[in-house]
Design an enzyme around this catalytic site. Structure first.
Site, mmCIF file in Angstrom:
data_model
loop_
_atom_site.group_PDB
_atom_site.id
_atom_site.type_symbol
_atom_site.label_atom_id
_atom_site.label_comp_id
_atom_site.label_asym_id
_atom_site.label_seq_id
_atom_site.Cartn_x
_atom_site.Cartn_y
_atom_site.Cartn_z
ATOM 1 N N ILE A 157 0.839 -1.206 0.000
ATOM 2 C CA ILE A 157 0.000 0.000 0.000
ATOM 3 C C ILE A 157 0.874 1.255 0.000
ATOM 4 O O ILE A 157 0.554 2.241 -0.672
ATOM 5 C CB ILE A 157 -0.985 -0.013 1.191
ATOM 6 C CG1 ILE A 157 -1.868 -1.261 1.107
ATOM 7 C CG2 ILE A 157 -1.844 1.250 1.192
ATOM 8 C CD1 ILE A 157 -2.788 -1.471 2.298
ATOM 9 N N ALA A 243 -3.684 2.744 8.043
ATOM 10 C CA ALA A 243 -3.023 1.445 8.284
ATOM 11 C C ALA A 243 -3.763 0.685 9.386
ATOM 12 O O ALA A 243 -4.613 -0.169 9.097
ATOM 13 C CB ALA A 243 -1.561 1.657 8.628
ATOM 14 N N ARG A 244 -3.450 0.999 10.620
ATOM 15 C CA ARG A 244 -4.057 0.327 11.765
ATOM 16 C C ARG A 244 -4.240 1.317 12.897
ATOM 17 O O ARG A 244 -3.366 2.155 13.118
ATOM 18 C CB ARG A 244 -3.104 -0.773 12.279
ATOM 19 C CG ARG A 244 -3.095 -2.015 11.429
ATOM 20 C CD ARG A 244 -4.270 -2.823 11.786
ATOM 21 N NE ARG A 244 -4.681 -3.633 10.649
ATOM 22 C CZ ARG A 244 -5.264 -4.784 10.748
ATOM 23 N NH1 ARG A 244 -5.513 -5.300 11.924
ATOM 24 N NH2 ARG A 244 -5.642 -5.446 9.689
ATOM 25 N N GLU A 273 -11.289 1.525 17.851
ATOM 26 C CA GLU A 273 -12.250 1.006 16.882
ATOM 27 C C GLU A 273 -12.954 -0.224 17.465
ATOM 28 O O GLU A 273 -12.276 -1.019 18.108
ATOM 29 C CB GLU A 273 -11.436 0.589 15.635
ATOM 30 C CG GLU A 273 -12.176 0.711 14.352
ATOM 31 C CD GLU A 273 -11.253 0.475 13.156
ATOM 32 O OE1 GLU A 273 -10.198 1.137 13.070
ATOM 33 O OE2 GLU A 273 -11.605 -0.363 12.337
ATOM 34 N N HIS A 291 -13.023 3.097 8.423
ATOM 35 C CA HIS A 291 -12.254 1.905 8.007
ATOM 36 C C HIS A 291 -12.791 1.314 6.694
ATOM 37 O O HIS A 291 -13.228 0.173 6.646
ATOM 38 C CB HIS A 291 -12.252 0.840 9.126
ATOM 39 C CG HIS A 291 -11.086 -0.089 9.011
ATOM 40 N ND1 HIS A 291 -10.539 -0.741 10.081
ATOM 41 C CD2 HIS A 291 -10.358 -0.504 7.928
ATOM 42 C CE1 HIS A 291 -9.530 -1.497 9.686
ATOM 43 N NE2 HIS A 291 -9.400 -1.367 8.374
ATOM 44 N N GLY A 293 -10.950 1.593 3.728
ATOM 45 C CA GLY A 293 -9.855 1.610 2.748
ATOM 46 C C GLY A 293 -10.023 0.595 1.631
ATOM 47 O O GLY A 293 -9.802 0.890 0.458
HETATM 48 N N1 LIG Z 1 -7.668 0.977 5.804
HETATM 49 C C1 LIG Z 1 -7.935 -0.230 5.343
HETATM 50 O O1 LIG Z 1 -9.078 -0.578 5.073
HETATM 51 C C2 LIG Z 1 -6.817 -1.191 5.092
HETATM 52 C C3 LIG Z 1 -6.942 -2.157 4.080
HETATM 53 C C4 LIG Z 1 -5.883 -3.023 3.841
HETATM 54 C C5 LIG Z 1 -4.738 -2.951 4.640
HETATM 55 N N2 LIG Z 1 -4.647 -2.036 5.632
HETATM 56 C C6 LIG Z 1 -3.451 -1.941 6.481
HETATM 57 O O2 LIG Z 1 -2.416 -1.292 5.747
HETATM 58 C C7 LIG Z 1 -1.163 -1.671 6.313
HETATM 59 C C8 LIG Z 1 -0.158 -1.940 5.214
HETATM 60 O O3 LIG Z 1 -0.599 -3.013 4.387
HETATM 61 P P1 LIG Z 1 0.334 -3.557 3.197
HETATM 62 O O4 LIG Z 1 -0.488 -4.505 2.417
HETATM 63 O O5 LIG Z 1 1.012 -2.437 2.515
HETATM 64 O O6 LIG Z 1 1.425 -4.385 4.069
HETATM 65 P P2 LIG Z 1 2.870 -4.820 3.614
HETATM 66 O O7 LIG Z 1 3.243 -5.959 4.508
HETATM 67 O O8 LIG Z 1 2.937 -5.009 2.143
HETATM 68 O O9 LIG Z 1 3.777 -3.541 3.985
HETATM 69 C C9 LIG Z 1 4.040 -3.130 5.289
HETATM 70 C C10 LIG Z 1 5.441 -2.518 5.295
HETATM 71 O O10 LIG Z 1 5.663 -1.908 6.551
HETATM 72 C C11 LIG Z 1 7.042 -2.103 6.873
HETATM 73 N N3 LIG Z 1 7.220 -1.863 8.288
HETATM 74 C C12 LIG Z 1 6.965 -2.691 9.331
HETATM 75 N N4 LIG Z 1 7.219 -2.056 10.492
HETATM 76 C C13 LIG Z 1 7.630 -0.801 10.175
HETATM 77 C C14 LIG Z 1 8.004 0.327 10.934
HETATM 78 N N5 LIG Z 1 8.016 0.300 12.262
HETATM 79 N N6 LIG Z 1 8.374 1.452 10.271
HETATM 80 C C15 LIG Z 1 8.366 1.515 8.932
HETATM 81 N N7 LIG Z 1 8.004 0.465 8.157
HETATM 82 C C16 LIG Z 1 7.638 -0.670 8.777
HETATM 83 C C17 LIG Z 1 7.337 -3.508 6.412
HETATM 84 O O11 LIG Z 1 8.730 -3.697 6.194
HETATM 85 C C18 LIG Z 1 6.552 -3.565 5.097
HETATM 86 O O12 LIG Z 1 7.360 -3.196 3.985
HETATM 87 C C19 LIG Z 1 -1.465 -2.848 7.242
HETATM 88 O O13 LIG Z 1 -1.493 -2.376 8.566
HETATM 89 C C20 LIG Z 1 -2.853 -3.272 6.855
HETATM 90 O O14 LIG Z 1 -3.531 -3.872 7.939
HETATM 91 C C21 LIG Z 1 -5.651 -1.148 5.875
#
Ligand SMILES: NC(=O)c1ccc[n+]([C@@H]2O[C@H](COP(=O)([O-])OP(=O)(O)OC[C@H]3O[C@@H](n4cnc5c(N)ncnc54)[C@H](O)[C@@H]3O)[C@@H](O)[C@H]2O)c1
Length: 316
Positions: A157, A243-244, A273, A291, A293
């Site tokens: 993302i 993100a979360r 949440e 939420h 996304g």
């Molecule tokens: N809003 C929504 O509806 C929605 C939908 C889908 C996913 N999400 C959330 O989006 C987030 C990202 O999803 P994604 O698919 O890109 O995941 P992903 O695993 O592809 O990417 C996450 C990245 O974060 C990095 N990371 C971990 N800890 C870190 C830190 N402390 N500082 C900097 N980088 C760090 C990891 O190395 C990884 O590259 C997740 O938390 C997911 O739950 C939200």
């Protein structure tokens, strides 16, 4: 071969599964009835989003179950390791919603720089009686073009968000302790594409240089953004969390908004949440979404068809 999609599944997913000979049940069974329902109907695949919990009790007491599928990314609601130890397949669709989440981030950013989150609250109340005052109040917006977006977490993302930023002429920097270098390909509608190479910067460097910050990290033990981080950001920064909940310290956020350090925040996820704090919900400088996304038709279609193709290859 029955599949229970307890939190729903797109029409496309149902069609793909039915074409391969599966029966898809889309009844939402209450959590405390789930075990009985699975056993009575000899369900072999249980598909969930984030609502249904798939814990040890269901895994232990439902011998017909061969697969648990999560439509989306996070699997906090499933005992994944335990299910795998018991020989179940556990699948998800991590890539299907990235573009949708990235677009929502930009909905918050575009709305943020023109105060739409607040104008949309006040226009219905005073748009006819105080038009000129509102016009003045919401002047002084800014453009995103030419500004720097700092992306924290450069996974799926984070990169999808970077692509949109690049497409509208923003500079992008990222910080990700696990990804030193990354290339991002920006694809245009007519088949042209341009590749950009990036190197991770430290979190402090990102915070000091970004005009806007977007978080794309998984759930963490500690806050990624709290008072210390807000203190070193540029004055007037805009920040988005899709993100979360719990990645940003919301108390520190409200403080940073009130001091003027942060000019606006866009939140799709919340620490408490599904009952976000009233101070967050009522704050005039926070753009809010519940939420959503991944909640586009396109993402849900991709989720459905990705789940279907994995199920077909694993269970047929
Ligand atoms: N809003 C929504 O509806 C929605 C939908 C889908 C996913 N999400 C959330 O989006 C987030 C990202 O999803 P994604 O698919 O890109 O995941 P992903 O695993 O592809 O990417 C996450 C990245 O974060 C990095 N990371 C971990 N800890 C870190 C830190 N402390 N500082 C900097 N980088 C760090 C990891 O190395 C990884 O590259 C997740 O938390 C997911 O739950 C939200």
């Amino acid at each position: 071969m029955k599949i229970l999609a307890n939190d729903g599944i797109s029409k496309r997913g149902i069609e793909d599964l039915e074409a391969a000979g599966f029966e898809v049940i889309t009844t939402t069974v209450a959590q405390d009835q789930l075990e009985n329902f699975i056993n009575e109907n000899k369900i072999i695949g249980l598909l969930v989003r984030s609502a249904t919990q798939v814990r040890k009790d269901i895994i232990d007491n439902c011998p017909s179950l061969k697969l648990i599928g999560r439509g989306g990314v996070g699997m906090d609601n499933i005992d994944v390791a335990y299910a795998k130890e018991q020989g179940l397949h556990v699948i998800n669709t991590p890539a299907a919603s990235s573009e949708s989440v990235a677009e929502l981030v930009f909905a918050h950013l575009f709305g943020g720089v023109r105060f739409l989150y607040d104008a949309n609250r006040n226009m219905p109340l005073e748009g006819d009686s105080k038009f000129k005052q509102l016009k003045k109040a919401y002047a002084g917006g800014s453009e995103l073009r030419g500004k720097t977006l700092g992306v924290i977490g450069f996974g799926r993302i984070g990169r999808a968000t970077a692509k949109i930023a690049l497409g509208i002429g923003m500079k992008v920097i990222y910080s990700d302790p696990f990804i030193d270098k990354a290339s991002v390909m920006v694809d245009f509608y007519d088949g042209q594409s341009v590749s950009f190479d990036f190197e991770s910067v430290s979190k402090a460097e990102l915070l000091q240089n970004a005009d806007f910050i977007s978080l794309h990290v998984p759930a963490q033990k500690d806050y990624v953004i709290g008072n210390d981080e807000f203190n070193i950001m540029k004055d007037g920064v805009g920040i988005v969390n899709a993100a979360r909940g719990g990645v940003i310290d919301e108390v520190a956020l409200v403080g940073a908004l009130e001091e003027g350090k942060v000019s606006f925040a866009g939140l799709d996820v919340y620490e408490s949440e599904p009952k976000p704090e009233i101070k967050i919900l009522m704050h005039p400088q926070i753009s809010l979404s519940p939420h959503i996304g991944a909640a586009t038709d396109e993402a849900q279609d991709r989720i459905g068809s990705e789940l279907a193709s994995q199920i077909i290859s694993l269970l047929k």
